[in-house]
Design an enzyme around this catalytic site. Structure first.
Site: not given
Ligand code: MLT
Length: 388
Positions: A147, A229, A253, A258, A270-271
């Site tokens: 990434i 994360r 994400d 909090e 978490h998209l």
């Molecule tokens: C990953 O770990 O690949 C991304 O955060 C997406 C997911 O959790 O599926």
């Protein structure tokens, strides 16, 4: 046919791959393999029959890796398969935090029902101005990953100056990165960037990599982007830095109680990898890796066992797959060879080690190859043994 337990919804092309070598079900009690996305496996009893786990995604913090390693269970992930989806959301994150787009949209929605909305828009829009990202500095923590490299090159193409930190960067990643990307120390990435984006896995070494100290080093008004994360950022510290104005925005994400409703925190549910393309790529890659391991003993993209390619040309009656404790490698391999010799088998043995885990793929011909796995399992240091 092998048996595969699905712990999450798996994209159709992935299911089609599974069908080529297995019966899959979300209720399978004695699976040879598990395929999952974000299901939390930590409290789960690992079935005796389990040989492999494949995570359709990059992060594996939902899988008890150490427990799997101790049992000789090979854990796979799918690095890069969703990288483009995450990259695109990071670019959206840069736009969302350089201009008050999100806040402006929310404000405009609130005008519903009022008279002469176009006039109100023109009058009120001044509150939602911003800056352009061209010419600004993007710092990437983990620039050498699948990434990180994509984000770096896209940002360069958008006219940003890019500096990146990655102590593990490979020559291959350096070759893929635009020559304009500068590799720097972590301190410099925090100190010199207008935007800092995180692309490292979560583990004990990266927990709270964004904390009071690193935030203090940042430029006034810097933006933190977290599509990696949640645990990489100390929530209390970033909230303090936001309220004092040191940090301009935090886009994450990984919302939690909090962070919701905190000024200048943008919470995305978490998209990062939630595109049809990414879900399909991850599911197919995970299923193919399971197939190769179960049917051929080949290991690609394991997080806990070494890579093992297939020998060509391959001539054997059976294959013996042995997972072992790396410290006991010499004794295990000697023991395996001894068992095979006593059984009158001819064999070719390939072995490799990754961290604490070793793996041998043995091509066996002739002799008495019955009950080989049972005999090999008795050797001290052997974690699992399987005959294909
Ligand atoms: C990953 O770990 O690949 C991304 O955060 C997406 C997911 O959790 O599926």
């Amino acid at each position: 046919m092998y048996k595969v337990l699905t712990l999450n919804k798996i994209a159709k092309p992935g299911l089609a791959e599974l069908e080529r070598f297995s019966e899959y079900s979300d209720k399978e009690a004695s699976p040879d393999a598990i395929i999952l996305r974000s299901y939390a496996m930590h409290d789960m009893e690992l079935p005796e029959s389990l040989a492999a786990v494949a995570r359709a995604g990059a992060g594996v913090n939902n899988i008890p890796i150490d427990k799997c390693t101790e049992r000789g269970i090979v854990v796979f992930n799918t690095p890069g398969a969703n990288a483009n989806a995450v990259k695109e959301l990071v670019i959206a994150g840069l736009m969302l935090t350089s201009r008050k787009i999100w806040q402006g949209i929310n404000w405009a929605q609130g005008l519903k029902g009022q008279d002469d909305v176009p006039a109100l828009v023109e009058k009120g829009k001044a509150a939602f101005g911003g800056n352009e990202i061209t010419g600004k500095t993007l710092g990437i923590v983990g620039v050498g990953g699948a990434i990180g490299t994509l984000v770096a090159n896209a940002a360069v193409a958008l006219g940003m100056k890019v500096i990146g930190y990655d102590p593990y960067i490979s020559d291959k990643a350096r070759g893929v990165l635009s020559p304009e990307v500068q590799i720097a120390e972590l301190d410099a990435v925090f100190a010199e960037s207008n935007f800092i984006t995180l692309h490292v896995p979560y583990n004990s070494g990266t927990k709270h990599i964004v904390n009071a100290e690193t935030l203090k080093a940042c430029k006034q008004g810097a933006v933190i982007l977290n599509f990696a994360r949640g645990e990489l950022v100390n929530d209390a510290d970033i909230k303090a830095a936001l309220s004092g104005g040191k940090i301009g925005f935090y886009i994450t994400d990984f919302p939690n109680g909090e962070l919701l409703g905190v000024d200048n925190v943008i919470t995305v549910p978490h998209l990062g990898a939630s595109t049809e393309e990414a879900e399909e790529n991850c599911a197919v890659m995970a299923a193919v890796q399971l197939k190769d391991y179960l049917e051929k003993g080949v290991i690609v993209n394991s997080v806990n066992f070494p890579t093992m390619a297939e020998r060509e040309p391959v001539k054997s009656d059976k294959r013996l797959c042995v997972a072992y404790n790396a410290e006991a490698e010499q004794d295990v391999l000697a023991g395996v060879k001894d068992i095979l010799a006593k059984k009158g088998c001819e064999f070719t043995l390939d072995s490799a080690v990754k961290g604490k885990a070793g793996y041998a793929l043995v091509y066996v011909s002739g002799g008495d190859s019955s009950a080989l796995d049972g005999a090999v399992k008795q050797l001290p240091g052997v974690l699992s043994a399987r005959v294909i």
